[in-house]
Design a protein around this motif. Sequence first.
Motif, PDB file in Angstrom:
ATOM      1  N   ASN A   1     -15.802 -17.611 -17.598  1.00  0.00           N
ATOM      2  CA  ASN A   1     -16.717 -16.629 -16.916  1.00  0.00           C
ATOM      3  C   ASN A   1     -16.415 -16.109 -15.962  1.00  0.00           C
ATOM      4  OD1 ASN A   1     -18.074 -17.154 -19.320  1.00  0.00           O
ATOM      5  ND2 ASN A   1     -19.687 -19.004 -18.191  1.00  0.00           N
ATOM      6  N   PHE A   2     -16.640 -14.791 -15.638  1.00  0.00           N
ATOM      7  CA  PHE A   2     -16.249 -14.075 -14.241  1.00  0.00           C
ATOM      8  C   PHE A   2     -17.000 -12.884 -13.973  1.00  0.00           C
ATOM      9  CE2 PHE A   2     -13.862 -10.425 -12.464  1.00  0.00           C
ATOM     10  CZ  PHE A   2     -13.077 -10.982 -11.521  1.00  0.00           C
TER      11      PHE A   2
ATOM     12  N   ALA B   1       0.101 -14.455 -21.245  1.00  0.00           N
ATOM     13  CA  ALA B   1       1.471 -15.323 -20.787  1.00  0.00           C
ATOM     14  C   ALA B   1       0.914 -16.200 -19.645  1.00  0.00           C
ATOM     15  CB  ALA B   1       2.218 -14.393 -19.988  1.00  0.00           C
ATOM     16  N   GLU B   2      -0.183 -16.003 -18.841  1.00  0.00           N
ATOM     17  CA  GLU B   2      -0.900 -17.154 -18.223  1.00  0.00           C
ATOM     18  C   GLU B   2      -2.043 -18.068 -18.672  1.00  0.00           C
ATOM     19  OE1 GLU B   2       0.561 -17.343 -15.451  1.00  0.00           O
ATOM     20  OE2 GLU B   2       1.766 -15.674 -15.302  1.00  0.00           O
TER      21      GLU B   2
ATOM     22  N   VAL C   1      -4.892 -18.750 -14.418  1.00  0.00           N
ATOM     23  CA  VAL C   1      -5.962 -17.754 -15.177  1.00  0.00           C
ATOM     24  C   VAL C   1      -6.708 -17.074 -13.918  1.00  0.00           C
ATOM     25  CG1 VAL C   1      -8.096 -17.768 -16.612  1.00  0.00           C
ATOM     26  CG2 VAL C   1      -6.122 -19.472 -17.112  1.00  0.00           C
ATOM     27  N   ALA C   2      -7.373 -17.710 -13.018  1.00  0.00           N
ATOM     28  CA  ALA C   2      -7.930 -17.192 -11.873  1.00  0.00           C
ATOM     29  C   ALA C   2      -7.166 -16.159 -11.295  1.00  0.00           C
ATOM     30  CB  ALA C   2      -8.644 -18.229 -11.061  1.00  0.00           C
ATOM     31  N   ALA C   3      -5.990 -16.696 -11.021  1.00  0.00           N
ATOM     32  CA  ALA C   3      -5.211 -15.480 -10.484  1.00  0.00           C
ATOM     33  C   ALA C   3      -4.910 -14.215 -10.894  1.00  0.00           C
ATOM     34  CB  ALA C   3      -3.872 -16.207  -9.969  1.00  0.00           C
TER      35      ALA C   3
ATOM     36  N   ILE D   1      -8.406 -12.172 -11.399  1.00  0.00           N
ATOM     37  CA  ILE D   1      -8.872 -11.661  -9.859  1.00  0.00           C
ATOM     38  C   ILE D   1      -7.558 -10.438  -9.541  1.00  0.00           C
ATOM     39  CG2 ILE D   1      -8.764 -11.844  -7.382  1.00  0.00           C
ATOM     40  CD1 ILE D   1      -9.610 -14.755  -8.092  1.00  0.00           C
ATOM     41  N   LYS D   2      -6.316 -10.472 -10.042  1.00  0.00           N
ATOM     42  CA  LYS D   2      -5.329  -9.668  -9.788  1.00  0.00           C
ATOM     43  C   LYS D   2      -5.902  -8.272 -10.729  1.00  0.00           C
ATOM     44  CE  LYS D   2      -0.424  -8.532 -10.684  1.00  0.00           C
ATOM     45  NZ  LYS D   2      -0.279  -7.303  -9.863  1.00  0.00           N
ATOM     46  N   THR D   3      -5.982  -8.505 -11.909  1.00  0.00           N
ATOM     47  CA  THR D   3      -6.342  -7.268 -12.812  1.00  0.00           C
ATOM     48  C   THR D   3      -7.782  -6.562 -12.372  1.00  0.00           C
ATOM     49  OG1 THR D   3      -5.032  -8.219 -14.571  1.00  0.00           O
ATOM     50  CG2 THR D   3      -6.763  -6.368 -15.033  1.00  0.00           C
ATOM     51  N   ALA D   4      -8.723  -7.445 -12.162  1.00  0.00           N
ATOM     52  CA  ALA D   4      -9.847  -6.680 -11.704  1.00  0.00           C
ATOM     53  C   ALA D   4      -9.654  -6.190 -10.263  1.00  0.00           C
ATOM     54  CB  ALA D   4     -11.366  -7.870 -11.635  1.00  0.00           C
TER      55      ALA D   4
END
Length: 125
Positions: A6-7, A37-38, A98-100, A103-106
Amino acid sequence: AGCHTNFSVTPMRKAGGYEVITKVCEAFGKVAAEHIAEYGEGNDKRLTGKHETCSINQFKYGVADRGASIRIPRSAEKDGKGYMEDRRPAANCDPYRVAARVIKTAGECLADEAKEEAKEEAKAD
C-alpha cells in the motif's frame, strides 16, 4: 504468496488525490519491467493472471480490481483521495528495494508534473 504494498504520498490523500493516484499508476505502467525486477523471485510463477493476479506480462490498474497490477480501493474513488495497492511484490521481496522503486517512480512522475505546471504558468505570465 504476495507482499502487497500500500502506498500514498501527501497529494494522494488530499482533495483531488484520486487524479494523482491515476497519474502515478500510469507512470508505474511505463516502467513495469523495472518494478518487477525489484519485486522478488518467482513472480513469473505467481503472477499468472489467475487467482486474483495480473499476468507478469501485462500491466493494468483499476478500482477494487484484485486481478490488476495496482488496485485502487473503492473508497479512494468514492472520496476522491486515498492510496493505491501494488499487488505484484512477492512475499520474498526485499521491502526496501520495493519501497525505493515505488518512491522513485512516483517521485519522478510528480516532479515531471510540477515542471509541466511551472511551464504552463510561465506561458500564462
